[in-house]
Motif scaffolding. Structure first.
Motif, PDB file in Angstrom:
ATOM      1  N   SER A 160       0.855  -1.209   0.000  1.00 47.37           N
ATOM      2  CA  SER A 160       0.000   0.000   0.000  1.00 47.37           C
ATOM      3  C   SER A 160       0.877   1.240   0.000  1.00 47.37           C
ATOM      4  N   THR A 180      -7.005  -1.129  -3.180  1.00 46.67           N
ATOM      5  CA  THR A 180      -6.271  -0.224  -2.285  1.00 46.67           C
ATOM      6  C   THR A 180      -5.298   0.633  -3.093  1.00 46.67           C
ATOM      7  N   VAL A 203      -7.001  -4.017   6.266  1.00 47.87           N
ATOM      8  CA  VAL A 203      -6.922  -3.641   4.854  1.00 47.87           C
ATOM      9  C   VAL A 203      -7.607  -4.700   3.956  1.00 47.87           C
ATOM     10  N   ILE A 263      -7.196   5.003   4.770  1.00 47.10           N
ATOM     11  CA  ILE A 263      -5.857   4.425   4.489  1.00 47.10           C
ATOM     12  C   ILE A 263      -4.775   5.452   4.837  1.00 47.10           C
ATOM     13  N   LYS A 302     -13.956   0.188   3.663  1.00 44.50           N
ATOM     14  CA  LYS A 302     -12.920   1.176   4.015  1.00 44.50           C
ATOM     15  C   LYS A 302     -13.542   2.576   4.116  1.00 44.50           C
TER      16      LYS A 302
END
Ligand code: 13P
Length: 312
Positions: free
Chosen positions: A47, A69, A115, A305, A122
């Motif tokens: 990520s 992601t 994740v 994130i 998310k």
């Protein structure tokens, strides 16, 4: 006879150059896929890496949530997924609409999500985590703040135990690979290899974690095997990691822990193994399938994130 994999590999290299593309791969993919990757890593490293990649195309050799992601973090890049059917039992266990209903029952809770979730989950999350940083993420939240931890009940239970955080509600999801390891067979292996260290991924059940010498993400396990004086390790995670272990530490011995039912091959993630040199090559040729996201959902997911990446 023509070596098909050699010609596929050289065609993939050619396409990468031609299209200014990079390949990110997770340690659980097949060894030949790991070999053609520009970056190999665990969920956190991949990520973070996705954010500063200087390329027009990112091809994600991994499961769907990982490519999503990357797209969340790189909205202006083309993010390709060679096999969009490669899912994740954890991400599938947590449907965004059901999660939104669940969240309503705990209006004063902060949401920490692994994740391994869809972009929709998310977007309902305050801060994401991976198995590398779940402890730091939870510790960054004031101790009196109640938390929803989703979707992995095993990782959540492990972090709850480490932090002593009583105010943590767990979503009831699990990884189909890490739940399958047999305690009985693991204890038998320990008897046969008394000097071996047992290394365990925190997605495993609590009774497996209890017998571990080391618990950590795939990257943390790899580091531990390098710095430990031990020469033998019983590896309790997805078996794809073994090729990188053997490559990095050829003088050491790595013994895969067996699942309960050894005929099921379930210490192998069937989804990760759906990524092949063939589908990578055709994905680069066609620049499809591509990850496309709804912009408001992407932006909400990006916040969760980025909140994670900001925690050092
Ligand atoms: P890490 O990459 O954080 O070790 O997690 C592995 C995993 O669950 C991949 O789905």
């Amino acid at each position: 006879m023509v070596d098909n994999s050699l010609s596929l590999r050289s065609r993939i290299e050619e396409l990468k150059r031609e299209k200014n593309a990079v390949i990110l791969a997770h340690y659980y993919t097949m060894p030949e896929v790991q070999e053609i990757a520009d970056f190999l890593g665990d969920s956190l490293a991949l990520s973070v890496k996705a954010q500063d990649i200087d390329a027009d195309i990112i091809l994600f050799a991994g499961v769907h949530f990982m490519a999503e992601t990357a797209k969340v973090l790189c909205p202006h890049k083309k993010v390709l997924i060679p096999c969009p059917e490669a899912g994740c039992s954890l991400a599938e266990s947590c449907d965004a609409a059901e999660f939104a209903e669940f969240k309503k029952r705990y209006p004063d809770h902060k949401v920490v999500s692994y994740v391994n979730t869809t972009v929709g989950v998310k977007a309902l999350t305050d801060v994401c985590c991976t198995s590398s940083n779940a402890l730091q993420v939870v510790e960054s939240i004031p101790a009196d703040q109640p938390i929803i931890f989703a979707p992995d009940r095993n990782l959540g239970g492990y972090i709850k135990k480490l932090t002593g955080c009583e105010n943590m509600v767990l979503w009831n999801g699990a990884c189909h690979v890490h739940e399958e390891f047999s305690l009985e067979k693991l204890l038998q292996l320990k008897t046969e290899h008394p000097a071996a260290k047992v290394v365990v991924h925190p997605e495993c059940r609590a009774y497996i974690i209890e017998v571990a010498d080391f618990v950590g993400s795939t990257a943390a396990i790899l580091d531990y095997c390098g710095r430990s004086d031990a020469q033998e390790f019983i590896v309790v995670t997805e078996s794809g990691i073994l090729s990188e272990m053997q490559k990095r530490y050829p003088a050491k011995t790595f013994i895969p822990a067996p699942p309960d039912d050894e005929t099921c091959g379930c210490n192998n993630c069937k989804y990760m193994k759906m990524v092949t040199l063939e589908n990578i090559c055709s994905c680069l040729e066609n620049e499809a399938p591509e990850i496309l996201l709804d912009e408001p959902t992407r932006q909400a997911a990006e916040r969760s994130i980025k909140n994670m990446i900001a925690i050092k």
